[in-house]
Motif scaffolding. Structure first.
Motif, mmCIF file in Angstrom:
data_model
loop_
_atom_site.group_PDB
_atom_site.id
_atom_site.type_symbol
_atom_site.label_atom_id
_atom_site.label_comp_id
_atom_site.label_asym_id
_atom_site.label_seq_id
_atom_site.Cartn_x
_atom_site.Cartn_y
_atom_site.Cartn_z
ATOM 1 N N LYS A 1 0.707 -1.734 0.184
ATOM 2 C CA LYS A 1 0.154 -0.182 0.227
ATOM 3 C C LYS A 1 0.691 1.522 -0.250
ATOM 4 C CE LYS A 1 -3.716 -2.119 2.730
ATOM 5 N NZ LYS A 1 -4.729 -2.029 3.829
ATOM 6 N N ALA A 2 1.781 0.594 0.337
ATOM 7 C CA ALA A 2 3.035 2.537 1.087
ATOM 8 C C ALA A 2 3.772 2.959 -0.814
ATOM 9 C CB ALA A 2 4.521 2.187 2.049
ATOM 10 N N LYS A 3 3.930 1.451 -1.052
ATOM 11 C CA LYS A 3 3.945 1.977 -2.989
ATOM 12 C C LYS A 3 2.705 2.458 -3.562
ATOM 13 C CE LYS A 3 8.065 0.184 -2.176
ATOM 14 N NZ LYS A 3 9.351 1.125 -2.707
ATOM 15 N N GLY A 4 2.026 3.010 -3.393
ATOM 16 C CA GLY A 4 0.849 2.719 -4.510
ATOM 17 C C GLY A 4 0.097 2.682 -4.476
ATOM 18 N N PHE A 5 -0.681 1.578 -4.061
ATOM 19 C CA PHE A 5 -1.722 0.524 -4.126
ATOM 20 C C PHE A 5 -2.579 0.585 -3.199
ATOM 21 C CE2 PHE A 5 1.765 -1.664 -6.083
ATOM 22 C CZ PHE A 5 1.348 -2.304 -7.779
ATOM 23 N N GLU A 6 -4.105 1.130 -3.782
ATOM 24 C CA GLU A 6 -4.388 1.192 -2.968
ATOM 25 C C GLU A 6 -4.944 0.244 -1.956
ATOM 26 O OE1 GLU A 6 -9.100 2.519 -3.982
ATOM 27 O OE2 GLU A 6 -8.065 3.405 -5.413
ATOM 28 N N GLU A 7 -5.306 -1.061 -2.494
ATOM 29 C CA GLU A 7 -5.613 -2.276 -1.687
ATOM 30 C C GLU A 7 -4.612 -3.452 -1.786
ATOM 31 O OE1 GLU A 7 -8.031 -2.208 1.198
ATOM 32 O OE2 GLU A 7 -9.009 -0.227 0.385
ATOM 33 N N CYS A 8 -4.350 -3.897 -0.894
ATOM 34 C CA CYS A 8 -3.393 -5.283 -0.931
ATOM 35 C C CYS A 8 -4.083 -5.855 0.138
ATOM 36 C CB CYS A 8 -2.158 -4.864 -1.070
ATOM 37 S SG CYS A 8 -0.854 -6.099 -0.201
ATOM 38 N N VAL A 9 -4.044 -7.587 -0.541
ATOM 39 C CA VAL A 9 -4.400 -8.235 0.819
ATOM 40 C C VAL A 9 -3.252 -9.495 0.292
ATOM 41 C CG1 VAL A 9 -5.836 -10.556 1.001
ATOM 42 C CG2 VAL A 9 -7.092 -8.065 0.871
ATOM 43 N N ALA A 10 -2.527 -10.560 1.047
ATOM 44 C CA ALA A 10 -1.972 -10.887 0.765
ATOM 45 C C ALA A 10 -1.685 -12.148 2.188
ATOM 46 C CB ALA A 10 -0.204 -10.475 1.623
ATOM 47 N N ILE A 11 -1.669 -13.367 1.111
ATOM 48 C CA ILE A 11 -2.183 -14.563 2.119
ATOM 49 C C ILE A 11 -0.616 -15.618 2.051
ATOM 50 C CG2 ILE A 11 -3.663 -16.613 1.687
ATOM 51 C CD1 ILE A 11 -5.153 -14.207 0.404
#
Length: 77
Positions: A21-31
């Motif tokens: 998210k800090a790199k500019g992606f609005e949303e992220c989910v890590a599994i």
């Protein structure tokens, strides 16, 4: 041992999500599942550079090899 692994994976997931998210992606989910990772990002066409950035974040946080990282693009999460 298994509880420690689960705790580590949960910590890695949170860290990876925040860094992506800090790199500019609005949303992220890590599994993370043992030796592999699925990363879902809100994007509409990732560039090779963005893919490399995400895989690098996953590797640096969890030591999961880039070949074992699957990135999934979603228009909105």
């Amino acid at each position: 041992s298994q509880m420690e692994r689960i705790a580590n994976e949960t910590s890695w997931e949170i860290d990876i999500e925040n860094l992506v998210k800090a790199k500019g992606f609005e949303e992220c989910v890590a599994i993370i599942n043992e030796e592999s990772a699925n990363i879902v990002v809100s994007a509409n066409g990732l560039t090779p550079g963005e893919i490399a950035q995400i895989k690098e974040i996953v590797f640096l946080e969890s030591s999961i090899q880039p070949k074992d990282v699957k990135i999934i693009e979603k228009n909105s999460l």
